[in-house]
Design an enzyme around this catalytic site. Structure first.
Site, PDB file in Angstrom:
ATOM      1  N   HIS A 149       0.823  -1.225   0.000  1.00  0.00           N
ATOM      2  CA  HIS A 149       0.000   0.000   0.000  1.00  0.00           C
ATOM      3  C   HIS A 149       0.852   1.269   0.000  1.00  0.00           C
ATOM      4  O   HIS A 149       0.321   2.364  -0.201  1.00  0.00           O
ATOM      5  CB  HIS A 149      -0.923   0.042   1.227  1.00  0.00           C
TER       6      HIS A 149
HETATM    7 ZN   LIG Z   1      -3.699  -7.382   2.940  1.00  0.00          ZN
END
Ligand SMILES: [Zn+2]
Length: 330
Positions: A149
């Site tokens: 992320h």
């Molecule tokens: Zn994850």
């Protein structure tokens, strides 16, 4: 200093890699600890140690196969991250936001740096080393990493450093034409990796994830060539079917010189965040399938652990690695 060959030795026509040559990258310093952080977040901060311990106790790997990562330099982090972002993570408030534990903003930054940032930074060094070892030996596993992320200028979802993009850009210094396929089977969309690398023609991303949960990053999906969004509680059979239907085509079309496999175990049934309801055996079968598909295509592969949020995650990873090592001995 390791001697790393300039070109992959696992080239077309060679034999699949031997189980005895599997490099495992691990350090006890991968494991995070800040004043009992594990009590505030579902992330099992000791899963790396649990996976490692399983492999050693089961004698699945020998100590000679274990490689220690080194801490990446600022220059390496700057291959992806902006100087402003790297300056911002000196502050407790920024770290607290990224790891989603608001109370941490009251903890002095040096404690958070030692307990959270340094383990993640070392894991990034492990992914860089793992990518080089995968090219040399045909495969490698970093028992951490996969922080998919993290973007160039922003961390989120427990991901501070974009270890996979950093490792790929570090490799490109030695192999500028190397094509990479990221196979991301973590339950969450890998929006950081696709934002950073999605426009580079040398990279293709195969991302199979729960489309109903975090991060829901529509913009980042533009960088994903092979998108397989799933619904919550997809279940093992349908999950493995989707993978087997789609993955071979991605490998065939992109013809990568390296696969980076983001093997998140947060697809596990009962995981509080992933919600895909995949059994332990399903995860073992999945990992086996990805590894053996890479071998069949004679493509070097680096596996990184990514998410996995139950207390069983470490043991499942250990069992999965043991299982495909045993299958290669047969
Ligand atoms: Zn994850």
């Amino acid at each position: 200093m390791l001697f790393i060959m300039r070109f992959p030795i696992f080239a077309s026509g060679s034999n699949p890699p031997s189980p005895d040559s599997l490099p495992i990258i691990y350090s006890p310093d991968y494991n995070m600890s800040v004043l009992g952080i594990e009590h505030f977040h579902p992330f099992d901060t000791k899963k790396y140690a649990k996976a490692y311990r399983y492999l050693i106790e089961q004698k699945a790997v020998q100590l000679e196969q274990i490689y220690s990562p080194s801490r990446p330099s600022d220059e390496e982090l700057l291959l992806v991250h902006t100087p402003e972002y790297l300056a911002s993570i000196r502050h407790s408030s920024t770290i607290a936001k990224i790891v989603e534990i608001p109370a941490l903003r009251f903890i002095p930054a040096p404690i958070l740096r030692h307990g959270i940032l340094e383990p993640m930074r070392l894991a990034t060094g492990g992914t860089i080393l793992g990518a080089r070892l995968a090219l040399r030996y045909g495969w490698a596993i970093n028992l951490s990493g996969g922080y998919h992320h993290a973007k160039a200028d922003k961390g989120s979802g427990f991901c501070v450093f974009a270890d996979v993009p950093i490792a790929i850009r570090a490799l490109w210094k030695e192999h500028p034409d190397l094509k990479v396929l990221i196979v991301d089977l973590d339950a969450h969309q890998g929006n950081g990796n696709s934002t950073i690398l999605g426009n580079d023609p040398r990279v293709a991303i195969f991302d199979m994830y729960n489309g109903e949960i975090f991060p829901g990053d529509i913009e980042a999906q533009a960088g994903v060539k092979y998108k397989v969004p799933l619904q919550s509680h997809t279940g093992t059979l349908a999950y493995l079917d989707s993978l087997k239907q789609r993955l071979p085509q991605a490998i065939e079309e992109h013809a990568p010189g390296l696969i980076v496999y983001n093997a998140g175990t947060d697809v596990f049934v009962g995981d509080p965040l992933g919600n895909l309801s995949i059994t332990e055996q399903g995860i073992i079968d999945r990992d086996n399938y990805v590894m053996s598909t890479a071998f069949a295509k004679k493509t070097p592969i680096l596996m990184v652990l990514s998410g996995g949020y139950t207390k069983k995650s470490g043991a499942i990873i250990g069992k999965s690695i043991t299982s495909f090592l045993e299958s290669r001995h047969k």
